[in-house]
Enzyme design. Structure first.
Site, PDB file in Angstrom:
ATOM      1  N   ASN A 210       0.845  -1.202   0.000  1.00  0.00           N
ATOM      2  CA  ASN A 210       0.000   0.000   0.000  1.00  0.00           C
ATOM      3  C   ASN A 210       0.876   1.245   0.000  1.00  0.00           C
ATOM      4  O   ASN A 210       2.100   1.162  -0.011  1.00  0.00           O
ATOM      5  CB  ASN A 210      -0.959  -0.026   1.203  1.00  0.00           C
ATOM      6  CG  ASN A 210      -0.203  -0.074   2.509  1.00  0.00           C
ATOM      7  OD1 ASN A 210       0.547   0.833   2.847  1.00  0.00           O
ATOM      8  ND2 ASN A 210      -0.385  -1.161   3.263  1.00  0.00           N
ATOM      9  N   PHE A 323      -5.005   3.967  14.433  1.00  0.00           N
ATOM     10  CA  PHE A 323      -5.212   4.983  13.403  1.00  0.00           C
ATOM     11  C   PHE A 323      -6.391   4.567  12.536  1.00  0.00           C
ATOM     12  O   PHE A 323      -6.616   3.367  12.328  1.00  0.00           O
ATOM     13  CB  PHE A 323      -3.960   5.103  12.515  1.00  0.00           C
ATOM     14  CG  PHE A 323      -2.941   6.034  13.087  1.00  0.00           C
ATOM     15  CD1 PHE A 323      -2.199   5.671  14.206  1.00  0.00           C
ATOM     16  CD2 PHE A 323      -2.720   7.282  12.517  1.00  0.00           C
ATOM     17  CE1 PHE A 323      -1.262   6.529  14.747  1.00  0.00           C
ATOM     18  CE2 PHE A 323      -1.784   8.153  13.045  1.00  0.00           C
ATOM     19  CZ  PHE A 323      -1.056   7.786  14.165  1.00  0.00           C
ATOM     20  N   LYS A 341     -12.041  -2.420  18.725  1.00  0.00           N
ATOM     21  CA  LYS A 341     -10.693  -2.933  18.989  1.00  0.00           C
ATOM     22  C   LYS A 341     -10.234  -2.628  20.414  1.00  0.00           C
ATOM     23  O   LYS A 341      -9.062  -2.832  20.744  1.00  0.00           O
ATOM     24  CB  LYS A 341      -9.702  -2.364  17.964  1.00  0.00           C
ATOM     25  CG  LYS A 341     -10.084  -2.697  16.515  1.00  0.00           C
ATOM     26  CD  LYS A 341      -8.969  -2.393  15.531  1.00  0.00           C
ATOM     27  CE  LYS A 341      -9.437  -2.556  14.091  1.00  0.00           C
ATOM     28  NZ  LYS A 341      -8.365  -2.560  13.121  1.00  0.00           N
TER      29      LYS A 341
HETATM   30  N1  CTP Z   1      -4.444  -2.770  11.868  1.00  0.00           N
HETATM   31  C1  CTP Z   1      -3.812  -3.859  12.423  1.00  0.00           C
HETATM   32  N2  CTP Z   1      -3.831  -5.071  11.790  1.00  0.00           N
HETATM   33  C2  CTP Z   1      -4.465  -5.227  10.624  1.00  0.00           C
HETATM   34  C3  CTP Z   1      -5.121  -4.126  10.048  1.00  0.00           C
HETATM   35  C4  CTP Z   1      -5.081  -2.913  10.693  1.00  0.00           C
HETATM   36  O1  CTP Z   1      -3.215  -3.714  13.490  1.00  0.00           O
HETATM   37  N3  CTP Z   1      -4.451  -6.423  10.038  1.00  0.00           N
HETATM   38  C5  CTP Z   1      -4.433  -1.488  12.589  1.00  0.00           C
HETATM   39  C6  CTP Z   1      -3.721  -0.362  11.881  1.00  0.00           C
HETATM   40  O2  CTP Z   1      -2.351  -0.298  12.272  1.00  0.00           O
HETATM   41  C7  CTP Z   1      -4.486   0.880  12.336  1.00  0.00           C
HETATM   42  C8  CTP Z   1      -5.900   0.345  12.512  1.00  0.00           C
HETATM   43  O3  CTP Z   1      -5.777  -1.056  12.711  1.00  0.00           O
HETATM   44  O4  CTP Z   1      -4.042   1.342  13.588  1.00  0.00           O
HETATM   45  C9  CTP Z   1      -6.736   0.591  11.301  1.00  0.00           C
HETATM   46  O5  CTP Z   1      -7.946  -0.051  11.466  1.00  0.00           O
HETATM   47  P1  CTP Z   1      -8.624  -0.902  10.304  1.00  0.00           P
HETATM   48  O6  CTP Z   1      -9.969  -1.331  10.786  1.00  0.00           O
HETATM   49  O7  CTP Z   1      -7.779  -1.958   9.820  1.00  0.00           O
HETATM   50  O8  CTP Z   1      -8.708   0.159   9.205  1.00  0.00           O
HETATM   51  P2  CTP Z   1      -8.876  -0.186   7.745  1.00  0.00           P
HETATM   52  O9  CTP Z   1      -7.933  -1.225   7.285  1.00  0.00           O
HETATM   53  O10 CTP Z   1      -8.813   1.105   7.047  1.00  0.00           O
HETATM   54  O11 CTP Z   1     -10.316  -0.850   7.829  1.00  0.00           O
HETATM   55  P3  CTP Z   1     -11.495  -0.719   6.835  1.00  0.00           P
HETATM   56  O12 CTP Z   1     -10.920  -1.187   5.568  1.00  0.00           O
HETATM   57  O13 CTP Z   1     -12.501  -1.607   7.429  1.00  0.00           O
HETATM   58  O14 CTP Z   1     -11.866   0.731   6.885  1.00  0.00           O
END
Ligand code: CTP
Length: 403
Positions: A210, A323, A341
């Protein structure tokens, strides 16, 4: 903030020397006392007279030109400075500093100095990425010298990429941060910060990733360390240098990040998850390169583990910060994540707003607390955002203690 601060500005040769002239003027306007040293090549671009006029001080160019017989100029300047700022810093001066070479006024003075050193590099993008330069920058960072990262864009050499000297305003902001009195807000606190993207391999050649640059997480790690925290930085692949006094752990995939974070979790006081972790990875990894076929190619993806959600489940004493990068309904989605979370704080930002998001050096965020408190911030540099987040973290730690 820079009033009466003694700034020794070392100007080395490159087209960005003209920006150092603007920087000198701004430093003077801020009330700093500025003395300038120039290399031979810097003088090919702008004359010492320009700097002398802007700084209202004599300019030093030659180690053997002793203006005052009572003093040895390079030792005297080294002792005089509150901070030494090398801007622009060429690959050459970084290489000399890394290797202890002292063959001109600037490199000799730096070796003789005990003052802190800030370095703002400027060079061609390929030079900036050259393994020799990267190695030298890492060596210099290990001395505790700090870097003000160059910007990205069209370079004077015609290439587009990273290597453009940071703007004078950014360099001044770096100096402000440097001179901000550092209360030891996080003394004896352990902090784990994650940063950057993750990379999920399909085969030995291809991968999914990403747009995260890692800048936000690195700024948090750097600021937290400056505020006295014992910081571990678990980072996906980025081009950034590990800040001084931070312990780095480099990972590639979401699974590796998960394992390292869980291993370190139990003895942390604060965890800040700024990394953009992949939500999906290819279900099957092929050891051999997959050969192309005439038709399209469907790759089956499976979910990765949600690291933050797992930390929320296992949470004990830790303050947990997540975040949320969103494009719509920012606060609503962020609050849902905070709840789901089991976080203490969530930093919400729009990825579509000008000046915010992944590659940018600035960010516009809202910090939401579990108790409903909310702090909306204007456009700030990522360093400033880092400081604001850490102030909120500190207030959570204080509340935790009172409970
Ligand atoms: N995060 C994590 N592990 C993952 C995915 C995300 O620890 N596998 C953490 C990121 O570091 C960030 C937060 O979760 O602090 C973001 O939340 P998330 O729900 O994952 O956001 P998005 O990926 O943007 O979710 P969505 O696509 O549902 O909006």
């Amino acid at each position: 903030m820079l009033k009466n601060k003694k700034v020794l500005l070392c100007v080395t040769g490159g087209i960005a020397v003209f920006k150092a002239a603007a920087l000198t003027s701004k430093l003077f306007q801020e009330g700093a006392e500025v003395k300038v040293m120039m290399t031979e090549s810097a003088q090919q671009f702008v004359t010492p007279l320009t700097f002398q006029t802007l700084a209202r001080n004599a300019v030093y160019v030659d180690t053997f030109e002793e203006k005052d017989p009572e003093k040895i100029a390079h030792i005297d300047l080294a002792d005089w400075a509150d901070v030494i700022l090398i801007a622009p810093a060429t690959a050459n001066i970084i290489g000399k500093v890394a290797n202890g070479i002292a063959d001109d006024m600037i490199s000799t003075t730096i070796l003789a100095a005990t003052a802190p050193v800030l370095i703002a590099p400027a060079m061609n993008v390929h030079m900036y990425q050259h393994p020799a330069v990267v190695k030298n920058m890492r060596t210099v960072a290990s001395f505790g010298y700090q870097f003000i990262e160059p910007g990205e864009g069209l370079l004077a050499c015609g290439y587009v990429g990273k290597g453009r000297l940071a703007e004078p305003e950014e360099i001044i902001a770096g100096l402000h941060a440097f001179f901000t009195p550092k209360e030891q807000l996080f003394k004896n606190k352990r902090m784990l910060v994650t940063a950057g993207p993750t990379v999920e391999a399909v085969d030995p050649v291809r991968y999914f990733t990403n747009r995260s640059s890692g800048k936000m997480g690195y700024a948090i790690a750097e600021t937290a360390a400056a505020l006295g925290a014992e910081v571990t930085l678990i980072s996906g692949p980025t081009s950034l240098l590990t800040p001084s006094n931070v312990t780095p752990i480099h990972v590639t995939s979401a699974q590796e990040m998960y394992e390292q974070v869980i291993r370190a979790y139990s003895h942390q006081d604060v965890v800040i998850k700024a990394a953009a972790v992949a939500d999906y990875r290819p279900k099957h990894y092929s050891n051999d390169k997959v050969k192309k076929k005439p038709d399209g190619w469907s790759i089956e993806l499976e979910r990765t583990k949600d690291i933050l959600a797992e930390l929320g489940k296992q949470k004990q004493q830790q303050i947990l910060v997540g975040f949320a990068a969103e494009s719509t309904n920012i606060e609503e989605y962020a609050l849902q994540k905070l709840e789901k979370k089991n976080l203490d704080l969530i930093v919400a930002n729009s990825i579509v707003q000008e000046g915010a998001g992944f590659k940018s050096d600035t960010n516009i965020v809202t910090i939401l607390h579990r108790n409903g408190k909310k702090k909306e911030l204007p456009l700030l540099t990522k360093q400033e955002v880092a400081f604001e987040i850490l102030k909120e973290v500190h207030s959570c730690l204080k509340e935790n203690k009172q409970r």
